[in-house]
Write a protein that holds these residues in place. Structure first.
Motif, PDB file in Angstrom:
ATOM      1  N   VAL A 192       0.920  -1.180  -0.087  1.00  9.31           N
ATOM      2  CA  VAL A 192      -0.066   0.100  -0.001  1.00  9.31           C
ATOM      3  C   VAL A 192       0.872   1.333  -0.027  1.00  9.31           C
ATOM      4  CG1 VAL A 192      -1.935  -1.018   1.040  1.00  9.31           C
ATOM      5  CG2 VAL A 192      -0.435  -0.011   2.641  1.00  9.31           C
ATOM      6  N   ALA A 193       0.549   2.315  -0.819  1.00  7.57           N
ATOM      7  CA  ALA A 193       1.182   3.466  -0.853  1.00  7.57           C
ATOM      8  C   ALA A 193       0.123   4.455  -0.486  1.00  7.57           C
ATOM      9  CB  ALA A 193       1.930   3.778  -2.338  1.00  7.57           C
ATOM     10  N   TRP A 194       0.636   5.722  -0.147  1.00  6.63           N
ATOM     11  CA  TRP A 194      -0.341   6.824   0.053  1.00  6.63           C
ATOM     12  C   TRP A 194       0.305   8.221  -0.566  1.00  6.63           C
ATOM     13  CZ3 TRP A 194      -1.688  10.398   4.626  1.00  6.63           C
ATOM     14  CH2 TRP A 194      -3.049  10.996   4.351  1.00  6.63           C
ATOM     15  N   GLN A 195       0.141   8.157  -2.018  1.00  4.73           N
ATOM     16  CA  GLN A 195       0.893   9.331  -2.501  1.00  4.73           C
ATOM     17  C   GLN A 195       0.180   9.994  -3.717  1.00  4.73           C
ATOM     18  OE1 GLN A 195       4.569   7.479  -4.199  1.00  4.73           O
ATOM     19  NE2 GLN A 195       4.847   6.341  -2.271  1.00  4.73           N
ATOM     20  N   ARG A 196       0.697  11.177  -3.892  1.00  3.02           N
ATOM     21  CA  ARG A 196      -0.064  11.829  -4.987  1.00  3.02           C
ATOM     22  C   ARG A 196      -0.113  11.136  -6.401  1.00  3.02           C
ATOM     23  NH1 ARG A 196      -1.254  17.247  -5.097  1.00  3.02           N
ATOM     24  NH2 ARG A 196      -1.654  16.641  -2.945  1.00  3.02           N
ATOM     25  N   ARG A 197       1.145  10.524  -6.589  1.00  7.05           N
ATOM     26  CA  ARG A 197       1.258   9.847  -7.983  1.00  7.05           C
ATOM     27  C   ARG A 197       2.308   8.728  -7.701  1.00  7.05           C
ATOM     28  NH1 ARG A 197       2.271  13.493 -10.663  1.00  7.05           N
ATOM     29  NH2 ARG A 197       0.310  14.102 -11.654  1.00  7.05           N
ATOM     30  N   THR A 198       1.988   7.456  -8.140  1.00  6.60           N
ATOM     31  CA  THR A 198       2.908   6.208  -8.192  1.00  6.60           C
ATOM     32  C   THR A 198       2.385   5.273  -9.064  1.00  6.60           C
ATOM     33  OG1 THR A 198       4.101   4.857  -6.609  1.00  6.60           O
ATOM     34  CG2 THR A 198       1.804   5.135  -6.183  1.00  6.60           C
ATOM     35  N   TYR A 199       3.494   4.443  -9.200  1.00  6.30           N
ATOM     36  CA  TYR A 199       3.023   3.126  -9.978  1.00  6.30           C
ATOM     37  C   TYR A 199       2.181   2.192  -9.188  1.00  6.30           C
ATOM     38  CZ  TYR A 199       6.755   4.354 -13.364  1.00  6.30           C
ATOM     39  OH  TYR A 199       7.326   5.347 -14.272  1.00  6.30           O
ATOM     40  N   THR A 200       1.103   1.437  -9.873  1.00  8.58           N
ATOM     41  CA  THR A 200       0.424   0.513  -9.340  1.00  8.58           C
ATOM     42  C   THR A 200       0.173  -0.585 -10.284  1.00  8.58           C
ATOM     43  OG1 THR A 200      -1.719   1.598 -10.148  1.00  8.58           O
ATOM     44  CG2 THR A 200      -1.267   2.086  -7.842  1.00  8.58           C
ATOM     45  N   TYR A 201       0.151  -1.634  -9.742  1.00  2.57           N
ATOM     46  CA  TYR A 201       0.046  -2.895 -10.590  1.00  2.57           C
ATOM     47  C   TYR A 201      -0.253  -4.319  -9.980  1.00  2.57           C
ATOM     48  CZ  TYR A 201       4.588  -3.766  -8.370  1.00  2.57           C
ATOM     49  OH  TYR A 201       5.652  -3.843  -7.505  1.00  2.57           O
ATOM     50  N   ALA A 202      -0.495  -5.107 -10.892  1.00  5.46           N
ATOM     51  CA  ALA A 202      -0.994  -6.541 -10.176  1.00  5.46           C
ATOM     52  C   ALA A 202       0.057  -7.499 -10.755  1.00  5.46           C
ATOM     53  CB  ALA A 202      -2.262  -6.920 -10.290  1.00  5.46           C
ATOM     54  N   ALA A 203       0.554  -8.567 -10.119  1.00  7.80           N
ATOM     55  CA  ALA A 203       1.735  -9.400 -10.814  1.00  7.80           C
ATOM     56  C   ALA A 203       1.372 -10.775 -10.220  1.00  7.80           C
ATOM     57  CB  ALA A 203       2.895  -8.988 -10.652  1.00  7.80           C
ATOM     58  N   VAL A 204       1.679 -11.642 -10.934  1.00 10.00           N
ATOM     59  CA  VAL A 204       1.925 -13.114 -10.309  1.00 10.00           C
ATOM     60  C   VAL A 204       3.362 -13.606 -10.247  1.00 10.00           C
ATOM     61  CG1 VAL A 204       1.662 -15.715 -10.765  1.00 10.00           C
ATOM     62  CG2 VAL A 204      -0.179 -13.856 -11.429  1.00 10.00           C
ATOM     63  N   SER A 205       3.775 -13.944  -8.923  1.00 11.84           N
ATOM     64  CA  SER A 205       5.176 -14.050  -8.511  1.00 11.84           C
ATOM     65  C   SER A 205       5.595 -15.606  -8.758  1.00 11.84           C
ATOM     66  CB  SER A 205       5.503 -13.634  -7.416  1.00 11.84           C
ATOM     67  OG  SER A 205       6.699 -14.046  -6.847  1.00 11.84           O
ATOM     68  N   ALA A 206       6.588 -15.953  -9.625  1.00  9.05           N
ATOM     69  CA  ALA A 206       7.092 -17.400  -9.506  1.00  9.05           C
ATOM     70  C   ALA A 206       7.646 -17.701  -8.624  1.00  9.05           C
ATOM     71  CB  ALA A 206       8.089 -17.573 -10.938  1.00  9.05           C
ATOM     72  N   LEU A 207       8.207 -16.693  -7.481  1.00  6.10           N
ATOM     73  CA  LEU A 207       8.855 -16.952  -6.371  1.00  6.10           C
ATOM     74  C   LEU A 207       7.966 -17.309  -5.244  1.00  6.10           C
ATOM     75  CD1 LEU A 207      11.444 -14.217  -6.183  1.00  6.10           C
ATOM     76  CD2 LEU A 207      12.085 -16.650  -6.500  1.00  6.10           C
ATOM     77  N   LEU A 208       6.641 -16.852  -5.457  1.00  4.38           N
ATOM     78  CA  LEU A 208       5.519 -17.111  -4.585  1.00  4.38           C
ATOM     79  C   LEU A 208       4.923 -18.253  -5.097  1.00  4.38           C
ATOM     80  CD1 LEU A 208       4.709 -13.789  -3.242  1.00  4.38           C
ATOM     81  CD2 LEU A 208       6.080 -15.237  -2.064  1.00  4.38           C
TER      82      LEU A 208
END
Length: 274
Positions: A95-111
């Protein structure tokens, strides 16, 4: 192999005589810290101002970022927790609380194909501010990571989901906020000491910060750059790390702590960092 260090001349026989490196050195010419023989096809430049407000370009590698999840798992295990894996679930939500930042969803091979999601809690990023809590409850992440500012906003949302842990990084976490977060979410709150230049460095447990990286050498130095005697407060200085494009050599962090030698190695107390 590293231009910035080679220009200093022959390496002293005594490691304690090696000149210190500063953030100003890195900001002035980050390319001078890339080893001559390191292939550049994997180079990524990460731009950040950290907590100082002064921009810094950090040369790094995509493989370097894969170390963050094992280090997160190591921090959790010190508190008797583990990072779940497997498809069909969100393992980590940032979670971020910023005026502007990158957001995304990913699938992790490590997980094991579990999800990793980053969201911004700024209401302007959502069609309806109430969607923030609904989205988080729907994701039901096992672990939520973020910084104290984002966690303060998170605590104000009407979440019903209870994660296994909150992991705070980036800036110092006040004990009062940590206590209120633990009461609000009914889970441990881990305070991780981390720098953009090194990645996660240590995790707090019962007021003591335990180092996480076996390839990062940590010193506590006084104002003259000399090792502090046991029990004396000094600056945290680091060498090594896992970033092939940024091999740190006696890098001054501008953070301060007391170093204690224990059976498991060096630990930090009275840390004032980030």
């Amino acid at each position: 192999r590293v231009p910035a260090y080679r220009r200093r001349g022959p390496a002293p026989a005594d490691f304690a005589a090696v000149p210190l490196t500063t953030r100003a050195d890195l900001a002035r010419a980050p390319w001078d810290f890339v080893p001559d023989d390191e292939p550049l096809d994997g180079l990524v430049v990460y731009n950040t101002s950290g907590t100082t407000g002064h921009p810094l370009a950090i040369p790094t590698h995509a493989d370097t970022l894969t170390h963050y999840l094992p280090l997160l798992r190591a921090a959790l295990r010190r508190h008797g927790l583990d990072l779940p894996s497997g498809p069909g679930r969100v393992a980590v939500l940032l979670v971020a609380w910023q005026r502007r930042t990158y957001t995304y969803a990913a699938v992790s091979a490590l997980l094991g194909q579990a999800g990793f999601v980053k969201i911004n809690l700024d209401p302007a990023e959502w069609r309806d501010p109430a969607d923030r809590a609904r989205f988080l409850d729907d994701c039901a992440p096992a672990v939520i990571t973020g910084d104290p500012l984002a966690f303060a906003e998170l605590a104000a949302l009407p979440l019903t989901h209870r994660p296994a842990a909150l992991v705070s990084t980036a800036v110092a976490l006040a004990p009062a906020l940590a206590g209120s977060l633990e009461a609000r979410f009914g889970c441990p709150v881990l305070d991780v000491y981390s720098l953009n230049e090194t990645g996660p460095l240590a995790v707090q447990q019962a007021g003591v910060y335990h180092l996480l990286q076996p390839r990062l050498h940590v010193e506590i130095l006084d104002e003259a750059g000399q090792p502090c005697p046991p029990g004396r407060r000094g600056e945290v200085v680091v060498s090594g790390g896992f970033n092939p494009y940024l091999p740190l050599l006696r890098y001054r962090t501008n953070d301060f702590a007391v170093g204690e030698a224990r059976a498991g190695g060096l630990v930090l107390t009275a840390l004032e960092g980030r």
